[in-house]
Design an enzyme around this catalytic site. Structure first.
Site, short mmCIF file in Angstrom:
data_model
loop_
_atom_site.label_atom_id
_atom_site.label_comp_id
_atom_site.label_asym_id
_atom_site.label_seq_id
_atom_site.Cartn_x
_atom_site.Cartn_y
_atom_site.Cartn_z
N ASP A 161 13.11 -3.51 -5.64
CA ASP A 161 13.45 -3.89 -5.00
C ASP A 161 14.73 -5.60 -5.92
O ASP A 161 13.79 -6.85 -5.84
CB ASP A 161 12.12 -4.61 -3.56
CG ASP A 161 12.02 -3.43 -3.31
OD1 ASP A 161 11.99 -3.29 -1.92
OD2 ASP A 161 11.20 -2.90 -3.97
N HIS A 185 4.15 1.18 -7.95
CA HIS A 185 2.90 0.72 -8.21
C HIS A 185 2.18 0.71 -9.32
O HIS A 185 1.69 -0.56 -9.37
CB HIS A 185 2.05 0.84 -6.68
CG HIS A 185 2.83 0.98 -5.47
ND1 HIS A 185 3.47 2.09 -4.82
CD2 HIS A 185 4.03 -0.29 -4.72
CE1 HIS A 185 4.04 1.53 -3.43
NE2 HIS A 185 3.78 0.38 -3.63
N GLY A 228 1.17 -1.14 0.28
CA GLY A 228 -0.27 0.11 -0.34
C GLY A 228 0.91 1.62 0.70
O GLY A 228 1.96 1.17 -0.32
P1 AMP Z 1 5.42 -2.94 -1.58
O1 AMP Z 1 4.83 -1.22 -1.33
O2 AMP Z 1 7.18 -1.11 -0.75
O3 AMP Z 1 5.73 -3.78 -1.12
O4 AMP Z 1 6.34 -2.68 -3.48
C1 AMP Z 1 5.23 -3.56 -4.12
C2 AMP Z 1 5.81 -3.55 -5.42
O5 AMP Z 1 6.53 -2.73 -5.84
C3 AMP Z 1 7.15 -4.60 -5.20
O6 AMP Z 1 7.01 -5.17 -5.98
C4 AMP Z 1 8.53 -3.45 -5.59
O7 AMP Z 1 8.96 -3.42 -6.04
C5 AMP Z 1 7.61 -2.51 -6.34
N1 AMP Z 1 8.17 -1.09 -6.04
C6 AMP Z 1 8.11 -0.32 -5.53
N2 AMP Z 1 8.33 1.00 -5.59
C7 AMP Z 1 8.79 0.98 -6.75
C8 AMP Z 1 9.23 1.77 -7.78
N3 AMP Z 1 10.13 2.83 -8.00
N4 AMP Z 1 9.16 1.33 -9.48
C9 AMP Z 1 8.61 -0.27 -9.63
N5 AMP Z 1 8.60 -0.43 -8.51
C10 AMP Z 1 7.96 -0.07 -7.70
#
Ligand code: AMP
Length: 269
Positions: free
Chosen positions: A139, A25, A19
């Protein structure tokens, strides 16, 4: 509902998140929207992957704004379980652990982090079922580990990697960026600069791994508001590169004020 869709021959795109949605995202959602018939987004601030209680408590949870952003980006199904729904017995006896890959870099700094990620992603994959699952290269280590785990356990997901989305000044989008003060945010740009330094050194013909690491470290330590965690060059199995050749990833992690930020860039030599 998802099994009905699958029976009707429709494909499922799944975007797992914690979230506090931003354009990073949403880029995954847009890709899923373009490639799949039904788009599922999960929001679960996974307590198992937080090594620090403070970080878990501080993690932003703008649920109403997220719901609106998800609907606007074309999400069909939003799955935002509570901890009780995810862990009805309150205690899991099972942990999914990817040996080796989970112990280096982020894993070394945040013990148990990837076990928490893998356990919950396995559970989410098993709830969603056969799907294309979209993960961000932001990530990088997580992506590498999830791909390995999915192959090792024959999980019913096809893992798709999506490029990092950045602000115009180069800062990689992150849900934690909202915790940065204006001054910290300016300092945080040194993560991106350090990666460029490393990539540029390689482009200029440098083939000395230590020299590239030093170039990145110099950039980060020049910024007094940054507490450097690591700056490294690894191969596709996350092993510290011995030579500058093949597909490599430059990875950095640092605390900037309150939040800890990560970023990476790829090079092929
Ligand atoms: P998180 O909510 O941080 O767990 O991220 C959820 C998904 O979004 C994961 O697969 C992350 O790698 C991806 N994500 C987060 N930030 C970015 C970004 N700046 N660019 C691309 N994907 C992202």
């Amino acid at each position: 509902m998802l099994s009905d869709a699958r029976t009707a021959g429709r494909t499922i795109g799944f975007v797992p998140t914690m979230g506090a949605l931003h354009d990073g995202h949403l880029s995954l959602v847009r890709r899923a929207r373009a490639e799949c018939d039904v788009v599922v987004l999960s929001i679960f601030v996974n307590p198992l992957q937080f090594d620090l209680k403070d970080d878990l408590e501080r993690y932003p949870r703008p649920f109403d704004a997220d719901t609106e952003l998800a609907a606007g980006a074309g999400v069909d199904v939003m799955f935002a379980p509570s901890s009780d729904e995810m862990f009805p017995e309150n205690e899991l006896l099972t942990t999914v652990r990817v040996a080796g890959l989970a112990d280096v870099l982020e894993g070394a700094s945040r013990p148990g982090h990837f076990d928490g990620v893998c356990t919950v992603v396995t559970k989410l994959f098993s709830v969603v079922g056969e799907c294309r699952a979209y993960f961000g290269e932001k990530d990088w280590q997580q992506l590498t580990i999830v791909k390995q785990m999915t192959a090792d356990l024959s999980l019913p997901a096809q893992v798709i990697a999506c490029p990092i989305v950045r602000d115009a000044d180069g800062l990689a989008l992150s849900s934690r960026n909202v915790q940065l003060t204006a001054v910290d945010r300016a300092a945080a740009l040194s993560l991106n600069r350090a990666l460029h330094e490393g990539v540029e050194a390689i482009a200029q013909g440098c083939r000395d791994v230590d020299e590239i690491r030093r170039a990145m470290t110099r950039e980060l330590t020049a910024e007094p508001l940054i507490q450097l965690d690591y700056a490294d060059v690894v191969d596709d199995q996350l092993r510290v590169a011995e030579r500058i050749e093949g597909d490599l990833r430059l990875l950095v992690a640092a605390r900037v004020g309150t939040p800890r930020l990560i970023d990476n860039m790829g090079v092929t030599v």
